[in-house]
Design an enzyme around this catalytic site. Sequence first.
Site, short mmCIF file in Angstrom:
data_model
loop_
_atom_site.label_atom_id
_atom_site.label_comp_id
_atom_site.label_asym_id
_atom_site.label_seq_id
_atom_site.Cartn_x
_atom_site.Cartn_y
_atom_site.Cartn_z
N SER A 91 0.39 -5.91 25.15
CA SER A 91 -0.82 -6.39 25.56
C SER A 91 -1.47 -5.26 26.28
CB SER A 91 -0.57 -7.68 26.68
OG SER A 91 -1.58 -7.98 27.35
N TYR A 104 4.18 -11.67 33.43
CA TYR A 104 3.64 -11.54 31.85
C TYR A 104 3.39 -10.11 31.73
CZ TYR A 104 0.30 -11.51 27.89
OH TYR A 104 -0.25 -11.30 26.63
#
Length: 218
Positions: A91, A104
């Site tokens: 990401s 995350y």
Amino acid sequence: HGCDVMTYVVDLAQPQAVRDLATSLDVAYGEHLALLVNNAGIALGGRFDAVKETDFDSCMQINFNAAVQLVRALLAPLEAGAGGWIVNVSSIFGIVAPPGQAAYSASKFALRGFSEGLTHELASRPKIGVTTVFPGGVKTSIARNARVPEGVDEGIRAQQIAAMEAKLTMDPQEAAKIIATAVDRRSARVLVGKDARLAEKIQRLLPTRYWKIIGRSA
């Protein structure tokens, strides 16, 4: 596309379920396995001191550990036969780490480090390799389905979801085409979206101060 599709429903939060999936894929396809795309993931928002340990660990298991498990189990069959390829979807939060995204980002930074190390280890092996993907704002349901700490005000949560979803603008099919092209080219790394490319440049120029700039538009 004129091909058969088999679907396996698996809870990647359960390590044994991941191992069972790998065994099933190996038995079903063996050396005919050509591509492993580790794309499954969950979002977990909230400050580190507000996130439960179990939720943090679940995020790491789904986003990172499951991918490592599958690569470990399927590396040999992927490399056998005509050869294959691995795609690990990190990401942009595996390059920059916003406040409120410690869990995350930890999982996506970990996947990035694993992928880059594996890329270097496989560099001399012509039948196998890795592409690490860093998507920006792709229009998925990840923000709406994000886990949050208990007790978060529902109104504030709704505002946060709306603000995040407003930044998820790229069509998933467009993102998929970019990733597929990177695989065809055997690219080691691909940034998906203008936002991802911009954030990566700012991080590279200001590695310890990038959030002072990025955070203004966050």
